[in-house]
Design a protein around this motif. Structure first.
Motif, mmCIF file in Angstrom:
data_model
loop_
_atom_site.group_PDB
_atom_site.id
_atom_site.type_symbol
_atom_site.label_atom_id
_atom_site.label_comp_id
_atom_site.label_asym_id
_atom_site.label_seq_id
_atom_site.Cartn_x
_atom_site.Cartn_y
_atom_site.Cartn_z
ATOM 1 N N PRO A 1 7.095 17.529 7.868
ATOM 2 C CA PRO A 1 7.802 16.797 6.801
ATOM 3 C C PRO A 1 9.233 16.422 7.173
ATOM 4 O O PRO A 1 9.705 15.327 6.821
ATOM 5 C CB PRO A 1 7.766 17.792 5.630
ATOM 6 N N ILE A 2 9.919 17.301 7.893
ATOM 7 C CA ILE A 2 11.283 16.982 8.311
ATOM 8 C C ILE A 2 11.269 15.792 9.275
ATOM 9 O O ILE A 2 12.074 14.860 9.155
ATOM 10 C CB ILE A 2 11.947 18.211 8.948
ATOM 11 N N GLN A 3 10.326 15.805 10.223
ATOM 12 C CA GLN A 3 10.189 14.655 11.126
ATOM 13 C C GLN A 3 9.911 13.372 10.345
ATOM 14 O O GLN A 3 10.452 12.303 10.653
ATOM 15 C CB GLN A 3 9.043 14.891 12.115
ATOM 16 N N ALA A 4 9.068 13.494 9.320
ATOM 17 C CA ALA A 4 8.706 12.318 8.529
ATOM 18 C C ALA A 4 9.919 11.747 7.800
ATOM 19 O O ALA A 4 10.117 10.526 7.752
ATOM 20 C CB ALA A 4 7.609 12.683 7.529
ATOM 21 N N VAL A 5 10.737 12.616 7.219
ATOM 22 C CA VAL A 5 11.927 12.151 6.497
ATOM 23 C C VAL A 5 12.905 11.502 7.473
ATOM 24 O O VAL A 5 13.497 10.456 7.183
ATOM 25 C CB VAL A 5 12.580 13.310 5.726
ATOM 26 N N GLU A 6 13.094 12.112 8.638
ATOM 27 C CA GLU A 6 13.990 11.528 9.648
ATOM 28 C C GLU A 6 13.473 10.153 10.086
ATOM 29 O O GLU A 6 14.259 9.203 10.235
ATOM 30 C CB GLU A 6 14.099 12.464 10.848
ATOM 31 N N ARG A 7 12.183 10.052 10.279
ATOM 32 C CA ARG A 7 11.594 8.770 10.702
ATOM 33 C C ARG A 7 11.767 7.717 9.601
ATOM 34 O O ARG A 7 12.174 6.579 9.876
ATOM 35 C CB ARG A 7 10.114 8.972 11.020
ATOM 36 N N ALA A 8 11.471 8.092 8.361
ATOM 37 C CA ALA A 8 11.585 7.147 7.257
ATOM 38 C C ALA A 8 13.030 6.684 7.080
ATOM 39 O O ALA A 8 13.291 5.492 6.853
ATOM 40 C CB ALA A 8 11.070 7.779 5.963
ATOM 41 N N GLY B 1 16.718 0.235 9.265
ATOM 42 C CA GLY B 1 16.446 -0.875 10.176
ATOM 43 C C GLY B 1 16.464 -0.473 11.630
ATOM 44 O O GLY B 1 16.521 -1.336 12.519
ATOM 45 N N GLU B 2 16.389 0.835 11.920
ATOM 46 C CA GLU B 2 16.431 1.314 13.294
ATOM 47 C C GLU B 2 15.017 1.587 13.794
ATOM 48 O O GLU B 2 14.067 1.727 13.024
ATOM 49 C CB GLU B 2 17.261 2.604 13.369
ATOM 50 N N GLN B 3 14.893 1.688 15.112
ATOM 51 C CA GLN B 3 13.630 2.071 15.719
ATOM 52 C C GLN B 3 13.450 3.579 15.590
ATOM 53 O O GLN B 3 14.415 4.336 15.643
ATOM 54 C CB GLN B 3 13.601 1.668 17.195
ATOM 55 N N ARG C 1 20.101 8.748 -2.246
ATOM 56 C CA ARG C 1 21.543 9.006 -2.295
ATOM 57 C C ARG C 1 22.169 9.133 -0.911
ATOM 58 O O ARG C 1 23.386 9.087 -0.768
ATOM 59 C CB ARG C 1 21.823 10.269 -3.109
ATOM 60 N N ASN C 2 21.324 9.318 0.126
ATOM 61 C CA ASN C 2 21.845 9.495 1.481
ATOM 62 C C ASN C 2 20.793 9.020 2.471
ATOM 63 O O ASN C 2 19.809 9.722 2.712
ATOM 64 C CB ASN C 2 22.182 10.978 1.722
ATOM 65 N N ASN C 3 20.984 7.832 3.025
ATOM 66 C CA ASN C 3 19.970 7.291 3.940
ATOM 67 C C ASN C 3 20.204 7.705 5.391
ATOM 68 O O ASN C 3 19.546 7.189 6.295
ATOM 69 C CB ASN C 3 19.900 5.767 3.825
ATOM 70 N N GLY D 1 0.796 -1.221 0.000
ATOM 71 C CA GLY D 1 0.000 0.000 0.000
ATOM 72 C C GLY D 1 0.821 1.260 0.000
ATOM 73 O O GLY D 1 0.772 2.041 -0.950
ATOM 74 N N LEU D 2 1.582 1.505 1.057
ATOM 75 C CA LEU D 2 2.351 2.735 1.186
ATOM 76 C C LEU D 2 3.826 2.416 1.342
ATOM 77 O O LEU D 2 4.203 1.419 1.963
ATOM 78 C CB LEU D 2 1.885 3.548 2.401
ATOM 79 N N SER D 3 4.654 3.280 0.797
ATOM 80 C CA SER D 3 6.092 3.162 1.028
ATOM 81 C C SER D 3 6.407 3.601 2.452
ATOM 82 O O SER D 3 5.574 4.218 3.131
ATOM 83 C CB SER D 3 6.865 4.020 0.033
ATOM 84 N N THR D 4 7.600 3.311 2.890
ATOM 85 C CA THR D 4 8.016 3.723 4.242
ATOM 86 C C THR D 4 7.925 5.230 4.378
ATOM 87 O O THR D 4 7.481 5.747 5.412
ATOM 88 C CB THR D 4 9.459 3.261 4.507
ATOM 89 N N LEU D 5 8.318 5.945 3.340
ATOM 90 C CA LEU D 5 8.295 7.404 3.388
ATOM 91 C C LEU D 5 6.866 7.927 3.408
ATOM 92 O O LEU D 5 6.530 8.835 4.180
ATOM 93 C CB LEU D 5 9.058 7.969 2.183
ATOM 94 N N GLN D 6 6.020 7.365 2.571
ATOM 95 C CA GLN D 6 4.608 7.791 2.565
ATOM 96 C C GLN D 6 3.957 7.528 3.918
ATOM 97 O O GLN D 6 3.220 8.375 4.448
ATOM 98 C CB GLN D 6 3.847 7.046 1.463
ATOM 99 N N GLN D 7 4.224 6.350 4.492
ATOM 100 C CA GLN D 7 3.636 6.019 5.788
ATOM 101 C C GLN D 7 4.131 6.974 6.868
ATOM 102 O O GLN D 7 3.366 7.369 7.763
ATOM 103 C CB GLN D 7 3.981 4.581 6.174
ATOM 104 N N ALA D 8 5.392 7.379 6.779
ATOM 105 C CA ALA D 8 5.937 8.324 7.759
ATOM 106 C C ALA D 8 5.225 9.668 7.654
ATOM 107 O O ALA D 8 4.938 10.303 8.681
ATOM 108 C CB ALA D 8 7.439 8.496 7.543
ATOM 109 N N PHE D 9 4.935 10.122 6.443
ATOM 110 C CA PHE D 9 4.203 11.374 6.272
ATOM 111 C C PHE D 9 2.818 11.280 6.909
ATOM 112 O O PHE D 9 2.336 12.235 7.525
ATOM 113 C CB PHE D 9 4.079 11.723 4.784
ATOM 114 N N VAL D 10 2.174 10.123 6.758
ATOM 115 C CA VAL D 10 0.857 9.916 7.372
ATOM 116 C C VAL D 10 0.982 9.896 8.892
ATOM 117 O O VAL D 10 0.213 10.553 9.609
ATOM 118 C CB VAL D 10 0.218 8.610 6.861
ATOM 119 N N ASP D 11 1.961 9.173 9.396
ATOM 120 C CA ASP D 11 2.096 8.949 10.842
ATOM 121 C C ASP D 11 2.332 10.245 11.618
ATOM 122 O O ASP D 11 1.843 10.390 12.741
ATOM 123 C CB ASP D 11 3.240 7.980 11.120
ATOM 124 N N VAL D 12 3.117 11.162 11.054
ATOM 125 C CA VAL D 12 3.478 12.358 11.811
ATOM 126 C C VAL D 12 2.573 13.550 11.511
ATOM 127 O O VAL D 12 2.714 14.609 12.111
ATOM 128 C CB VAL D 12 4.950 12.764 11.567
#
Length: 975
Positions: A140-147, A153-155, A114-116, A81-92
């Motif tokens: 959005p910044i929080q979402a990118v950091e979370r994604a 593979g981190e919490q 290019r930079n994870n 359904g959603l990518s990790t990044l999309q889900q992070a945008f929803v979550d925050v």
């Protein structure tokens, strides 16, 4: 030409014109996630990835992408359904309105590829090409950091919003009262505690207070069709408006023969082809007198961008070509650009027509005059020890939503005129169109699509009337939209304000008399709320009540774009003047600026005497302040800002640092004709359809209303579907703004839910052979205490339908006599370069009185967005006109909106109180934080430099001139 593209992993062969943009091609191919925003490459809403590089597709030719790999929001990689990044945008909560979300996601995706492990500065830089006007950039910044963390593979723990709960407050502050004794040694009086307030004070909630994601967030982040431009009708025609090139002129002759003869043109409409019916583009209650001074098309044009003619053709290109063939003979007349010029006895008369009505004094260009007084102000000044006067000037600004105004109209199979628009006021549009087009109300249906930023200007009829008329004339679907250049030129603006304040105080800082005189323009047409005396509420002065108060407002016609409400109506402008002025008063009486405010601000239990006087004898009931978190808001800002350490620190070098604070208040105690309704239907699977009337609602309200209904009923919020967008489904609503709508819709929905709960428990009682009042309903499960038997709401619904042959439904109406007041405090720390005039914001602290917290995450997002707009108001946003009245600011490239890199560190604190009039004690927080940002910055600048520029925005040029003028005034005079 034939073009081969790899779009989201699929090889596509398409025919393109040499001049077609990549944006146009993608949208033509059905990729709605590529949003059509500014079309100049400045807003980032149309961002796509071309060979992994984020690019604005609106300024890239489709031919340039030949052979390239293109990714849109629909192509973001997703497992389920959603990518990790999309889900992070929803979550925050990073997609409040959704228009900018897909572009931001692609910019962020390119960064993470290019930079994870990006740091915050790298994320801000990556998002710097994506503007956001609704929620700002922190989420959005929080979402990118979370994604990024999850992809490594981190919490990643969700960041909880900062909420000051009642248990953490001083008990008096929790009730909206000062923390200390007054100077006379008498404590503030306690408010009257109503039963509603008492019931909520210590309640434990299941759903209310939880940070649930925006219900539409998934739709936004996946690029699904959501906005008006995403919906196509078969046989669509395209409308285009011929705009006036003159600020003021009379059309002596207009020849449209050549335009009508152009192949592909279906209609060309001028003032000769439409009924001359005066109307108001903003909603006015039946008891309000006007003004009604607008016409669908008129022979008198009153600003550059005013509507002259409408062309309807097979394509947008043909429509634009036809516009060039229209011959117009104008008689150019003198124009007025400054409201001060409008009062000149020799000024041209902008509304000489006899058909318009409700204008206060058309002969002097006065759209409306408001005068309200409490006590005897002249006597109050004579009794004052010190009198301080000041003048403050605010410029014309643009709401500048990323999504332009857009309308599509068509006739359905029953001959009903359907209007799909990004309006904030569907019922108002329906009522007005029925009158303008002489149609029965049942023959008009308005469907509100998602809004990519409204900010008040979409509460009005902007294009709906002409688009509907075009469908009525042609019988075909028609779409009509403003490009951003047209929006800046022809849409709504926040008008210029000139505000004069005069304040009389005692030596110990008690305000004895206060006077505010306001001069503003309403533009060519009287759309601004101050143009109706019934809606004029002097909010700012009421923040510091005194025995003698006077509020005078003169609203004048000018040859500029009509003024709109733009978040808070006139409150932010008045707050800027008042809060700037209070710091000057504090300086004169040698009192700490915060102490001056504490000695004079409005308290729980106080009567809004100025508002009562403005009611002009109408029975408005009790106008008491029933709750306030102002004291705690200021305490939080004072502490987090380090006020007593940093205030007054002398620094004489090039770089000067200072701190400033400002307060604001929002809410309309005189809201008229405010009513709403709700209809609720229980389905056999236990889900509920809730149809709510909402006048000027916002996207978060779907989620908030679901939480209110779920908490009231005792069910899970995901079982509730809220409908507010379709006039064919929802009850009528009369409400002037998003603030009153929150109380109206929330109250109606909760009342309908209470009725539904009683029906459910009555049937469950029969099923369980128990008294309904003995049953417990929680999380959709009905149980009897001490009995091992339960039923679900779904089982009750099925039993009612199939056994008792009943469809469980309820309906309720809700009226709000007044919109309660909410409060905010803003603190700013700045650094001023005295050699260049540049102002750097070091940080912003925001504390908002939210009442009972409904959804901490969504309200935090909204407050953060208001801070972004407040920074632009303070430092950069302004529209300029040349001498002929032509706007020189037409795009985002010269109308500076804050981006992710520009933003200073910003902290938001939400202070809980309990508001008896709000659902579960909640308050509407719309726009309250916005008003205090600019004065907090201005006060910090004045503290740092000793100089107060009285005019916004505080650009380096204005600041430098003020510093030089101050330096010259300090030099000794030579004999």
């Amino acid at each position: 030409m034939e073009l081969e593209l790899h779009i989201n992993g699929v090889i596509t062969s398409v025919n393109v014109d040499a001049t077609e943009t990549l944006l146009s091609l993608l949208r033509r191919e059905g990729y709605c996630g590529t949003r059509q925003g500014c079309e100049t490459g400045d807003c980032g809403a149309c961002t796509v990835l071309v060979d992994g590089i984020a690019r604005p597709s609106c300024v890239m030719l489709a031919a340039q992408a030949g052979g390239c790999t293109v990714m849109t929001a629909e192509g973001l990689p997703a497992q389920k359904g959603l990518s990790t990044l999309q889900q992070a945008f929803v979550d925050v909560g990073a997609a409040p309105c959704g228009f900018c979300a897909s572009g931001m996601l692609l910019s962020a995706h390119a960064l993470l590829q290019r930079n994870n492990h990006p740091d915050e500065a790298e994320i801000r830089e990556a998002l710097s090409g994506n503007l956001c006007r609704c929620g700002g950039y922190e989420k959005p910044i929080q979402a990118v950091e979370r994604a990024a963390a999850l992809m490594r593979g981190e919490q990643s723990k969700l960041v909880e919003p900062e909420v000051i709960h009642q248990s953490e407050q001083n008990p008096l502050a929790a009730l909206g009262m000062d923390r200390e004794l007054t100077s006379s040694g008498i404590t503030d009086r306690l408010p009257v505690i109503t039963s509603s307030m008492s019931a909520n004070a210590d309640a434990t909630f299941t759903v209310v207070g939880k940070s649930l994601p925006n219900r539409n967030a998934v739709k936004y982040v996946t690029g699904s069709p959501a906005f008006v431009a995403d919906y196509e009708q078969r046989g669509m025609l395209y409308g285009s408006i011929l705009a006036s090139p003159h600020a003021h002129a009379v059309i002596r002759d207009i020849d449209v023969a050549e335009a009508r003869a152009l192949p592909g043109v279906h209609a060309v409409l001028t003032y000769k082809d439409v009924p001359r019916v005066p109307y108001s583009s903003v909603e006015r209650g039946l008891l309000e007198s006007g003004p009604y001074d607008q016409y669908m098309l008129d022979y008198n044009v009153r600003y550059v961008g005013d509507r002259v003619a409408l062309v309807v053709a097979e394509s947008a290109e043909i429509a634009e070509e036809a516009l060039k063939l229209i011959q117009v003979e104008y008689e150019v007349r003198p124009h007025i650009l400054d409201p001060r010029q409008a009062l000149d006895p020799n000024a041209p008369r902008l509304h000489p027509e006899s058909e318009s009505r409700g204008i206060f004094d058309a002969s002097r260009n006065v759209a409306m005059r408001v005068r309200t007084e409490v006590g005897d102000v002249d006597q109050g000044f004579s009794e004052s020890d010190i009198i301080v006067e000041g003048e403050y000037i605010l410029p014309v600004t643009q709401p500048a939503p990323l999504e332009p105004h857009h309308v599509t109209t068509y006739l359905d199979e029953d001959g009903v005129l359907v209007v799909r628009s990004n309006t904030q006021a569907p019922h108002h549009v329906r009522r007005t169109l029925a009158r303008l087009l002489d149609l029965p109300l049942r023959k008009v249906r308005v469907i509100r699509s998602e809004i990519g930023g409204g900010f008040g200007i979409k509460q009005e009829i902007i294009l709906e009337d002409l688009c509907a008329l075009a469908t009525q004339v042609t019988g075909r679907p028609v779409t009509l939209a403003y490009a951003h250049a047209g929006a800046f030129t022809s849409s709504r603006v926040r008008p210029a304000y000139i505000i004069r304040l005069k304040t009389g105080v005692t030596q110990d800082g008690r305000i004895v008399a206060n006077q505010m005189a306001l001069l503003t323009g309403t533009g060519a047409y009287a759309t601004h709320p101050l143009t109706a005396a019934e809606g004029a509420v002097p909010q700012a002065l009421s923040l510091y009540p005194s025995p003698h108060m006077r509020y005078v407002a003169e609203v004048l016609y000018t040859n500029t774009a009509p003024s709109g409400s733009f978040r808070g109506y006139s409150s932010p402008q008045e707050i800027f003047a008042l809060e700037s002025h209070l710091d000057e008063v504090a300086k004169r009486v040698r009192l700490d600026a915060l102490e001056l405010r504490r000695r004079n601000w409005i308290r729980t239990g106080d009567e809004l005497s100025l508002a009562k006087a403005a009611a002009a004898g109408r029975d408005v009931g009790s106008l008491l302040v029933e709750s306030s978190g102002l004291a705690e808001c200021l305490r939080v800002v004072e502490e987090k800002l380090g006020w007593h350490i940093k205030r007054g620190v002398v620094n004489n070098g090039r770089m000067r640092r200072g701190v400033g604070v400002a307060l604001s208040m929002q809410g309309n105690p005189l809201a008229q004709s405010s009513t709403s309704g709700a209809i609720m239907k229980l389905n056999e699977d236990g889900s509920l359809d809730v149809f709510v009337g909402a006048g000027n609602h916002e996207d978060n309200e779907y989620t908030l209303l679901a939480q209110i209904v779920a908490e009231t009923l005792g069910v899970m919020p995901e079982s509730i579907v809220v409908y507010m967008d379709d006039t064919a489904l929802t009850p009528a609503a009369l409400g002037e703004n998003a603030t009153s709508t929150f109380y109206l819709a929330g109250g109606a929905a909760r009342k309908a839910a209470e009725q539904m709960r009683r029906q459910i428990l009555a049937i469950a009682g029969r099923m369980l052979n128990a008294l309904p009042e003995s049953l417990k309903l929680s999380e959709g499960i009905i149980s009897v205490p001490n009995v091992n038997q339960t039923f679900t709401v779904a089982q009750v619904a099925a039993y009612a339908l199939y056994v008792e042959n009943r469809q469980l439904m309820t309906n309720a109406s809700w009226r709000v006599a007044q919109s309660p007041l909410t409060f905010a405090a803003i603190g700013a720390e700045v650094e001023v370069d005295t050699e260049t005039g540049a102002i750097q914001i070091s940080r912003i602290i925001t504390a908002v009185d939210v009442g009972r917290m409904l959804n901490p995450m969504l309200s935090e997002t909204r407050i953060q967005g208001e801070v972004v707009q407040g920074l632009g108001t303070a430092l950069s946003e302004e529209i300029f006109y040349d001498q002929k009245g032509r706007p020189q600011t037409k795009h985002f490239d010269n109308y500076h909106v804050y981006n992710a890199v520009d933003m200073p560190p910003a902290q938001v604190y939400q202070v809980e109180t309990t508001e008896p009039a709000g659902p579960f004690g909640a308050k509407a927080i719309s726009d309250v934080a916005l008003g205090a940002v600019a004065p907090a910055i201005a006060n910090a600048v004045a503290s740092a430099t000793g100089v107060r520029p009285p005019q916004l925005p505080l650009t380096p040029e204005r600041m430098l001139r003020a510093l030089h003028a101050h330096a010259q005034s300090q030099q000794p005079v030579r004999s």
